[in-house]
Scaffold this active site. Structure first.
Site, PDB file in Angstrom:
ATOM      1  N   HIS A 153      -3.602   9.694 -54.535  1.00  0.00           N
ATOM      2  CA  HIS A 153      -2.822  10.936 -54.455  1.00  0.00           C
ATOM      3  C   HIS A 153      -2.536  11.445 -55.874  1.00  0.00           C
ATOM      4  O   HIS A 153      -2.562  12.649 -56.141  1.00  0.00           O
ATOM      5  CB  HIS A 153      -1.464  10.702 -53.773  1.00  0.00           C
ATOM      6  CG  HIS A 153      -1.533  10.174 -52.372  1.00  0.00           C
ATOM      7  ND1 HIS A 153      -0.945   9.000 -51.984  1.00  0.00           N
ATOM      8  CD2 HIS A 153      -2.144  10.675 -51.261  1.00  0.00           C
ATOM      9  CE1 HIS A 153      -1.153   8.799 -50.691  1.00  0.00           C
ATOM     10  NE2 HIS A 153      -1.891   9.793 -50.232  1.00  0.00           N
ATOM     11  N   CYS A 157     -14.911   5.564 -36.317  1.00  0.00           N
ATOM     12  CA  CYS A 157     -14.728   6.742 -37.175  1.00  0.00           C
ATOM     13  C   CYS A 157     -15.291   6.389 -38.548  1.00  0.00           C
ATOM     14  O   CYS A 157     -14.931   5.351 -39.117  1.00  0.00           O
ATOM     15  CB  CYS A 157     -13.241   7.067 -37.287  1.00  0.00           C
ATOM     16  SG  CYS A 157     -12.865   8.085 -38.727  1.00  0.00           S
ATOM     17  N   HIS A 185     -12.317   6.036 -41.183  1.00  0.00           N
ATOM     18  CA  HIS A 185     -11.246   5.045 -41.002  1.00  0.00           C
ATOM     19  C   HIS A 185     -11.748   3.714 -40.452  1.00  0.00           C
ATOM     20  O   HIS A 185     -10.994   2.755 -40.363  1.00  0.00           O
ATOM     21  CB  HIS A 185     -10.152   5.624 -40.106  1.00  0.00           C
ATOM     22  CG  HIS A 185      -9.484   6.798 -40.754  1.00  0.00           C
ATOM     23  ND1 HIS A 185      -9.896   8.093 -40.549  1.00  0.00           N
ATOM     24  CD2 HIS A 185      -8.484   6.855 -41.661  1.00  0.00           C
ATOM     25  CE1 HIS A 185      -9.156   8.901 -41.284  1.00  0.00           C
ATOM     26  NE2 HIS A 185      -8.304   8.183 -41.978  1.00  0.00           N
ATOM     27  N   LYS A 225     -12.825   0.037 -52.514  1.00  0.00           N
ATOM     28  CA  LYS A 225     -12.011   1.058 -51.850  1.00  0.00           C
ATOM     29  C   LYS A 225     -10.571   0.542 -51.785  1.00  0.00           C
ATOM     30  O   LYS A 225     -10.344  -0.643 -51.532  1.00  0.00           O
ATOM     31  CB  LYS A 225     -12.570   1.277 -50.437  1.00  0.00           C
ATOM     32  CG  LYS A 225     -12.060   2.552 -49.833  1.00  0.00           C
ATOM     33  CD  LYS A 225     -12.737   2.885 -48.529  1.00  0.00           C
ATOM     34  CE  LYS A 225     -11.952   4.050 -47.916  1.00  0.00           C
ATOM     35  NZ  LYS A 225     -12.393   4.451 -46.626  1.00  0.00           N
ATOM     36  N   LYS A 279      -4.772  -1.172 -47.789  1.00  0.00           N
ATOM     37  CA  LYS A 279      -3.643  -2.089 -47.617  1.00  0.00           C
ATOM     38  C   LYS A 279      -4.157  -3.492 -47.327  1.00  0.00           C
ATOM     39  O   LYS A 279      -3.618  -4.465 -47.828  1.00  0.00           O
ATOM     40  CB  LYS A 279      -2.767  -1.614 -46.455  1.00  0.00           C
ATOM     41  CG  LYS A 279      -1.807  -0.519 -46.866  1.00  0.00           C
ATOM     42  CD  LYS A 279      -0.771  -0.298 -45.785  1.00  0.00           C
ATOM     43  CE  LYS A 279      -0.049   1.022 -46.055  1.00  0.00           C
ATOM     44  NZ  LYS A 279       0.363   1.711 -44.868  1.00  0.00           N
TER      45      LYS A 279
HETATM   46  N1  MSP Z   1      -2.314  15.659 -45.055  1.00  0.00           N
HETATM   47  C1  MSP Z   1      -3.709  15.755 -45.275  1.00  0.00           C
HETATM   48  C2  MSP Z   1      -4.049  16.951 -46.128  1.00  0.00           C
HETATM   49  C3  MSP Z   1      -3.600  18.264 -45.580  1.00  0.00           C
HETATM   50  S1  MSP Z   1      -3.932  19.552 -46.710  1.00  0.00           S
HETATM   51  C4  MSP Z   1      -3.521  20.933 -45.872  1.00  0.00           C
HETATM   52  C5  MSP Z   1      -4.200  14.486 -45.982  1.00  0.00           C
HETATM   53  N2  MSP Z   1      -3.267  13.732 -46.545  1.00  0.00           N
HETATM   54  S2  MSP Z   1      -3.571  12.343 -47.336  1.00  0.00           S
HETATM   55  O1  MSP Z   1      -2.296  11.855 -47.767  1.00  0.00           O
HETATM   56  O2  MSP Z   1      -4.356  11.477 -46.530  1.00  0.00           O
HETATM   57  O3  MSP Z   1      -4.442  12.734 -48.575  1.00  0.00           O
HETATM   58  C6  MSP Z   1      -3.955  13.687 -49.496  1.00  0.00           C
HETATM   59  C7  MSP Z   1      -4.972  13.930 -50.590  1.00  0.00           C
HETATM   60  O4  MSP Z   1      -5.140  12.725 -51.335  1.00  0.00           O
HETATM   61  C8  MSP Z   1      -6.338  14.310 -50.037  1.00  0.00           C
HETATM   62  O5  MSP Z   1      -6.901  15.374 -50.788  1.00  0.00           O
HETATM   63  C9  MSP Z   1      -7.145  13.061 -50.216  1.00  0.00           C
HETATM   64  O6  MSP Z   1      -8.513  13.296 -50.445  1.00  0.00           O
HETATM   65  C10 MSP Z   1      -6.506  12.487 -51.473  1.00  0.00           C
HETATM   66  N3  MSP Z   1      -6.748  11.055 -51.580  1.00  0.00           N
HETATM   67  C11 MSP Z   1      -6.300  10.061 -50.758  1.00  0.00           C
HETATM   68  N4  MSP Z   1      -6.820   8.880 -51.202  1.00  0.00           N
HETATM   69  C12 MSP Z   1      -7.600   9.079 -52.284  1.00  0.00           C
HETATM   70  C13 MSP Z   1      -8.293   8.268 -53.200  1.00  0.00           C
HETATM   71  N5  MSP Z   1      -8.397   6.967 -53.074  1.00  0.00           N
HETATM   72  N6  MSP Z   1      -8.854   8.885 -54.271  1.00  0.00           N
HETATM   73  C14 MSP Z   1      -8.720  10.231 -54.519  1.00  0.00           C
HETATM   74  N7  MSP Z   1      -8.090  11.015 -53.666  1.00  0.00           N
HETATM   75  C15 MSP Z   1      -7.644  10.504 -52.483  1.00  0.00           C
HETATM   76  O7  MSP Z   1      -5.404  14.283 -46.015  1.00  0.00           O
END
Ligand code: MSP
Length: 522
Positions: free
Chosen positions: A21, A144, A147, A298, A301
Site C-alpha cells: 500500500h 481465483c 487469491h 509474494k 500473512k
Molecule cells: N479497495 C480496493 C481498491 C478500490 S479503488 C477504487 C483494493 N484495495 S487493496 O487494499 O487490496 O489494495 C489497494 C492498493 O494497494 C491497490 O492498488 C493494490 O494494487 C495495491 N497493493 C496491494 N498490495 C500490493 C503489493 N504487494 N505491491 C504493490 N501494490 C499493492 O484493491
C-alpha cells in the site's frame, strides 16, 4: 494556473497498511510533489474502502462492529501516510455520509436510465476480489488466480450494470488513446479482457452482505463494492448527480488514477463504463504500477513476511522517511514489479543518498569554507556544459514524470550527480587551490553548488527533507518553479557569503549497519 488531480486506490481496511500500500501512496505523493513544482494546482486524493464482505467477516472474527474496525484501521492508514510524509489533499472514507448519499443517487440514476437492471444470477464468487469470476479466468484447479482460493457458488437476485452496452466505446477509447493506460503493454491485456466482458453485478442481497450502502427504494439490496468504491474519485471532489460543485468542475477529469495492476480491469473497464453512463469525461491516464515482493517472495500473512510501512523507518532509526521513500519510488521500472530487501535498501540509499549526493554537497561546501571563507565571488564562472547538462536533466525528468516513469526520473537525477562528481574529480579543485589558481578553483566549486541547487529541486519529490536540508545550506529557495530551474540563464546561487563552517551538516547519514542487523533479525 493549470490543475493536476491525482488519486490512489482506496485501501481495504480489513487489515493494517503494508509496504505494498505504501509503495502506491509514495509513488503518488512523488508525482504530486513533482507537479506542484510545475506550478500546477495539485489535488491529491487517497482514502479507504470500507464496505463489503471481507470487512464484515474480519470485524465479526474480532468481535467488534464493522464501523469500529473501519475507524481503527482507517486511522492506521492515516498514521502511516503521515509517517511517510504522504501529503494528500483529502482522505476519503467510503463510510463518509456525503459519499454514501451520492453513491445511492448515482445508483438510482443508473437504474432510472436503464443502465442498471435486476436479474437472477448464479456464479463463481471470490470474496477476495469481491466479484463474480468468469469460469474461464479460474486456474486449472478452479481457484481465483489472484487469491488462490476456491470461489463459492453464489446465486442471488442482484442488480447488474449494463457494461456490455459500453464495450465498443471502451475499446475505441483505449485504441484511440495510447497513453490512456500506462504502461502501454497493459492496454493489450485490457483489450483481451474486454473481448468477453459481461454485465457486472453491482449489488448483493442483504442476507449475504449487510455491511454496505443500501439501494434506495430496495431495502433488501446493498450497493456493492465497485460502484461504491470507484465513485470515491468523484464524490470526494463534490460530484452530485444533479449538482456538480465548483471543485468538481475544476478538477474533473482526473489527470491520473494511480492503482495496482491487479485492479486495472476495474478501473479501465468497469469505471469507464460507469463514467460513460453518467455522461462524465474520462480519466486522462490510468497508471497501473506493479507489485512489491519481499526478498523476491509474494507478501502474505501465511509466509509471515508482511512488512509494515513504518517498520523500516523504525528499525533503521531513520530521522525522516526520505530514504525509504527513495527506495520504494525507485524500486521498479514503470509498471514492473519491484522488491524490498534489507540488504538492497542499505546498499542503495547509502550509495545514492549518502555517498554520491550527500558527500558531494558536503565536501564542496567544506572546500568553499576552506579556500574562500564560505563565499561565492562574482568572478567565479559556472561551467556552461555542466549547467546545460543540469537543464537537460530537468527536461528529461519532466518527460519521465509525464510518462509515469518515476524510477527512471530518479535515475536521471543520479546520473547528473555522478557527472558532477566526475567533474570534481577531473578538475581537482584542491590541486587548483594548491597551485593558487583561485578563480578556477572557485569556479569549479560554484559550478558544483549551482548544480546541487538543481539537484535539490529534482530530488525534492522523492526526499523532501533531504532537499530542504540541502537547499538551506545552499541558501536556495526550493519553491523556485522547475521551469525556472531548467533555464540555463538562471543563477540559483547568490553571490556573497554562503555558509559558515559550523552550518555545514551531512544531509543524509549512512544507514547504520547495527540498526540494519536488528531489522533483518526481526
Ligand atoms: N479497495 C480496493 C481498491 C478500490 S479503488 C477504487 C483494493 N484495495 S487493496 O487494499 O487490496 O489494495 C489497494 C492498493 O494497494 C491497490 O492498488 C493494490 O494494487 C495495491 N497493493 C496491494 N498490495 C500490493 C503489493 N504487494 N505491491 C504493490 N501494490 C499493492 O484493491
Amino acid at each position: 494556473m493549470e490543475k493536476y488531480y491525482l488519486t490512489t486506490a482506496i485501501d481495504y481496511v480489513n487489515g493494517k497498511p503494508h509496504i505494498g500500500h505504501a509503495y502506491e501512496k509514495i509513488l503518488t505523493d512523488v508525482i504530486a510533489r513533482h507537479y506542484s513544482q510545475r506550478c500546477d494546482d495539485v489535488y491529491f486524493l487517497t482514502g479507504t474502502d470500507e464496505h463489503g464482505v471481507k470487512i464484515q467477516k474480519t470485524a465479526a472474527a474480532q468481535g467488534i462492529t464493522p464501523k469500529e474496525l473501519c475507524d481503527m484501521n482507517a486511522q492506521s492508514f492515516k498514521d502511516a501516510w503521515k509517517a511517510l510524509d504522504v501529503d494528500y489533499t483529502k482522505f476519503i472514507r467510503t463510510t463518509d455520509d456525503y459519499h454514501e448519499a451520492v453513491v445511492q443517487k448515482i445508483f438510482k440514476k443508473l437504474v432510472e436510465q436503464g443502465d442498471i437492471y435486476k436479474h437472477s444470477y448464479e456464479g463463481w464468487y471470490c470474496s477476495g476480489c469481491e466479484c463474480f469470476l468468469n469460469p474461464k479466468d479460474l486456474t486449472e484447479d478452479g481457484l481465483c488466480p489472484d487469491h488462490l482460493k476456491k470461489p463459492e457458488i453464489v446465486s442471488e437476485e442482484n442488480y447488474f450494470f449494463k457494461l456490455t452496452k459500453y464495450k465498443d466505446a471502451i475499446i475505441k477509447h483505449i485504441k484511440e488513446n495510447p497513453t490512456f493506460i500506462v504502461p502501454a503493454f497493459r492496454a493489450n491485456e485490457v483489450l483481451n479482457q474486454l473481448e468477453d466482458i459481461q454485465d457486472i453485478s453491482v449489488s448483493r442481497s442483504k442476507s449475504n452482505v449487510s455491511w454496505g450502502v443500501d439501494v434506495l427504494d430496495d431495502p433488501e439490496q446493498v450497493i456493492y463494492v465497485w460502484i461504491d468504491a470507484l465513485s470515491n474519485y468523484i464524490t470526494a471532489i463534490g460530484y452530485d448527480v444533479d449538482n456538480e460543485s465548483d471543485e468538481f468542475k475544476k478538477y474533473w477529469p482526473v489527470d491520473v488514477h494511480v492503482i495496482g495492476k491487479d485492479i486495472l480491469k476495474f478501473h479501465s473497464i468497469y469505471w469507464i463504463g460507469i463514467l460513460m453512463a453518467l455522461g462524465l469525461p474520462l480519466p486522462k491516464h490510468i497508471f497501473a504500477h506493479g507489485w512489491i515482493t519481499i526478498d523476491e517472495s509474494k507478501m502474505s500473512k501465511s509466509l509471515g513476511n508482511v512488512i509494515s510501512p513504518t517498520s523500516v523507518i523504525e528499525n533503521y532509526n531513520l530521522e525522516t522517511p526520505d530514504a525509504f521513500r527513495y527506495y520504494m519510488a525507485t524500486s521498479a521500472a514503470c509498471g514492473r514489479d519491484g522488491n524490498y530487501s534489507d540488504d538492497d535498501f542499505k546498499e542503495k540509499v547509502n550509495a545514492h543518498l549518502a555517498n554520491s549526493m550527500g558527500n558531494l554537497l558536503n565536501r564542496t561546501l567544506s572546500m568553499l569554507v576552506k579556500y574562500f571563507d564560505g563565499e561565492i565571488k562574482e568572478e567565479f564562472v559556472v561551467n556552461p556544459e555542466l549547467k546545460k547538462l543540469a537543464a537537460n536533466t530537468v527536461s528529461f525528468v519532466k518527460t519521465h514524470f509525464d510518462n509515469f516513469e518515476i524510477a527512471e526520473a530518479a535515475h536521471e537525477i543520479m546520473t547528473l550527480v555522478d557527472a558532477t562528481n566526475k567533474y570534481v574529480t577531473d578538475n581537482a579543485p584542491w590541486t587548483l587551490a594548491k597551485e593558487e589558481k583561485m578563480t578556477e578553483c572557485g569556479s569549479v566549486l560554484r559550478t558544483v553548488l549551482e548544480i546541487m541547487c538543481t539537484v535539490s529541486s529534482l530530488i525534492y519529490p522523492f526526499c523532501p527533507n533531504i532537499a530542504r536540508a540541502m537547499s538551506t545550506q545552499l541558501g536556495y529557495n526550493l519553491s523556485v518553479p522547475l521551469d525556472e530551474v531548467a533555464n540555463i540563464e538562471y543563477n540559483a546561487l547568490k553571490i556573497g557569503k554562503l555558509i559558515e563552517k559550523e552550518d555545514i551538516k551531512p544531509v543524509f547519514l549512512r544507514v547504520d549497519s547495527e540498526f540494519a542487523d536488528k531489522s533483518s533479525k526481526k
